[in-house]
Design a protein around this motif. Structure first.
Motif, PDB file in Angstrom:
ATOM      1  N   LEU A 122       0.605  -1.291   0.033  1.00 26.14           N
ATOM      2  CA  LEU A 122      -0.197   0.206   0.151  1.00 26.14           C
ATOM      3  C   LEU A 122       0.843   1.776  -0.039  1.00 26.14           C
ATOM      4  O   LEU A 122       0.694   2.092  -1.072  1.00 26.14           O
TER       5      LEU A 122
ATOM      6  N   SER B 253      -2.300   6.099   4.732  1.00 24.03           N
ATOM      7  CA  SER B 253      -3.688   6.478   5.503  1.00 24.03           C
ATOM      8  C   SER B 253      -4.170   4.525   5.919  1.00 24.03           C
ATOM      9  O   SER B 253      -3.943   4.649   6.599  1.00 24.03           O
ATOM     10  N   LEU B 254      -4.091   3.809   4.325  1.00 23.92           N
ATOM     11  CA  LEU B 254      -4.644   2.443   4.204  1.00 23.92           C
ATOM     12  C   LEU B 254      -3.517   1.444   5.066  1.00 23.92           C
ATOM     13  O   LEU B 254      -4.132   0.960   5.283  1.00 23.92           O
TER      14      LEU B 254
ATOM     15  N   SER C  80      -3.247   1.642   9.267  1.00 21.44           N
ATOM     16  CA  SER C  80      -4.480   1.001   9.658  1.00 21.44           C
ATOM     17  C   SER C  80      -4.504  -0.167   9.715  1.00 21.44           C
ATOM     18  O   SER C  80      -4.170  -0.938  10.664  1.00 21.44           O
ATOM     19  N   TYR C  81      -3.642  -1.352   8.823  1.00 19.21           N
ATOM     20  CA  TYR C  81      -3.411  -2.249   8.373  1.00 19.21           C
ATOM     21  C   TYR C  81      -1.928  -2.792   9.487  1.00 19.21           C
ATOM     22  O   TYR C  81      -1.694  -3.637  10.073  1.00 19.21           O
TER      23      TYR C  81
ATOM     24  N   LYS D  61      -0.629   4.591  -0.546  1.00 18.61           N
ATOM     25  CA  LYS D  61      -1.578   4.647  -0.288  1.00 18.61           C
ATOM     26  C   LYS D  61      -1.467   4.940   1.806  1.00 18.61           C
ATOM     27  O   LYS D  61      -2.043   3.833   2.454  1.00 18.61           O
TER      28      LYS D  61
END
Length: 350
Positions: free
Chosen positions: A236, A243-244, A247-248, A241
């Motif tokens: 990501l 922000s994503l 989160s992971y 990406k």
């Protein structure tokens, strides 16, 4: 009666050599096998399959000592004998030639291992492709999948990504048919396909595969979800990406904490966790360049957590060696590659 006597004598030599190896006396094993070859050749008017077996075992012993020229020669001599014997049966039904093809495939696999230890990866892939072709002529031997896994990992090391994907894809289809979509082996193969796409720069495809593997592992309570989440985060990040990805990474941390509470860890496991946690901290601060090497260091640690004789371990060793080579650390990569091949040798004996 003569053949029976030769077979029994050959078996005795093999057992004695194996005992010497178990005791750590490689030189004695070499002497036993070398003497056995000489004695068996004196009995027979032409090369026989028994001599091929002794030469193959002698090649293995040479390889353990790093004597690759002698090892390669012995593998070639053993293979020539088996192929000569097989050619005599060419007109016979396949059932009678199968044992010779299976024998040849075993020799080719040992020789491929030797070439990998020398760093001759491209040559080793040709031998393994040939071994698979021989085995698949007679049905699906379990060892086909073992050899294909090693082949796929070696293609990845050689940066032959399409060949790696082809072999991992075949393994994935077989695993899905055999175990279903949520089996740990299926998830593992998804991560290897994802990593191959990642190295190709196909970050979107890598993301999809990692995500599929992560959801499967998470639903099954598989602790490997920790590592898959971190690797998903790297894919990501490569797409911007962030922000994503963050989160992971946080999900990886939560999963890791759940796993840690249930299982007592070794010092190496603790180190792997700490490295991943530090990577999470950097990701939280958008320090993705700092996070990437930490994730890879965590991968290096967990290679040694997986345990001996594991297909998963062998593949990950090959991939870690690849990462080392990409970083210009060739001498370290060679040591890891050697370890990977020694681990895979233990699988063939199972």
């Amino acid at each position: 009666m003569i053949e029976s006597r030769e077979s029994k004598l050959c078996e005795l030599y093999m057992r004695t050599a194996d005992k010497a190896l178990q005791e750590g006396d490689v030189k004695r094993a070499e002497t036993i096998l070398s003497d056995a070859v000489d004695e068996m050749e004196s009995f027979l008017s032409e090369p026989a399959i028994l001599i091929a077996g002794l030469k193959q075992r002698l090649a293995d012993v040479y390889r353990e000592q790093g004597r690759y020229v002698e090892s390669n020669n012995s593998y070639n001599e053993a293979l020539s004998i088996v192929e000569l014997e097989r050619d005599k049966l060419e007109s016979n039904p396949a059932a009678q030639t199968a044992k010779y093809d299976y024998f040849s495939a075993g020799i080719l696999e040992g020789h491929a291992t030797c070439l990998c230890e020398e760093g001759r990866f491209e040559e080793s892939t040709r031998l393994r492709e040939r071994a698979i072709e021989l085995l698949e002529k007679h049905g699906s031997f379990p060892s086909v999948q073992v050899t294909r896994r090693k082949l796929a990992a070696t293609y990845l090391v050689c940066q032959e990504y399409e060949n790696a994907k082809r072999n991992y894809g075949q393994l994935l289809r077989i695993a899905e048919e055999k175990y279903g979509c949520n089996h740990p082996d299926v998830a593992e193969l998804l991560t290897f396909l994802a990593l191959t796409n990642y190295f190709q720069g196909n970050y979107n495809e890598a993301e999809e595969l990692y995500l599929k593997a992560f959801k499967s592992q998470q639903s099954e309570g598989n602790p490997q979800a920790v590592w898959t989440a971190n690797e998903l985060g790297l894919s990501l990040c490569a797409q911007g990406k962030h922000s994503l990805a963050k989160s992971y990474c946080h999900q990886a941390l939560e999963t890791r904490e759940q796993f840690t509470n249930k299982v007592s860890m070794t010092e190496r496991e603790k180190l792997a966790n700490e490295l991943s946690e530090l990577a999470d901290v950097y990701c939280a601060k958008d320090g993705f360049e700092e996070a990437t090497p930490l994730c890879r260091q965590a991968l290096a640690c967990r290679l040694q957590i997986a345990g001996l004789g594991s297909l998963e371990l062998n593949d990950k060793l090959q991939l870690y060696a690849y990462l080392l080579r990409k970083s210009g650390r060739d001498s370290e990569a060679i040591r890891i590659e050697t370890l990977a091949e020694k681990q895979s040798g233990g699988l063939n004996a199972q």
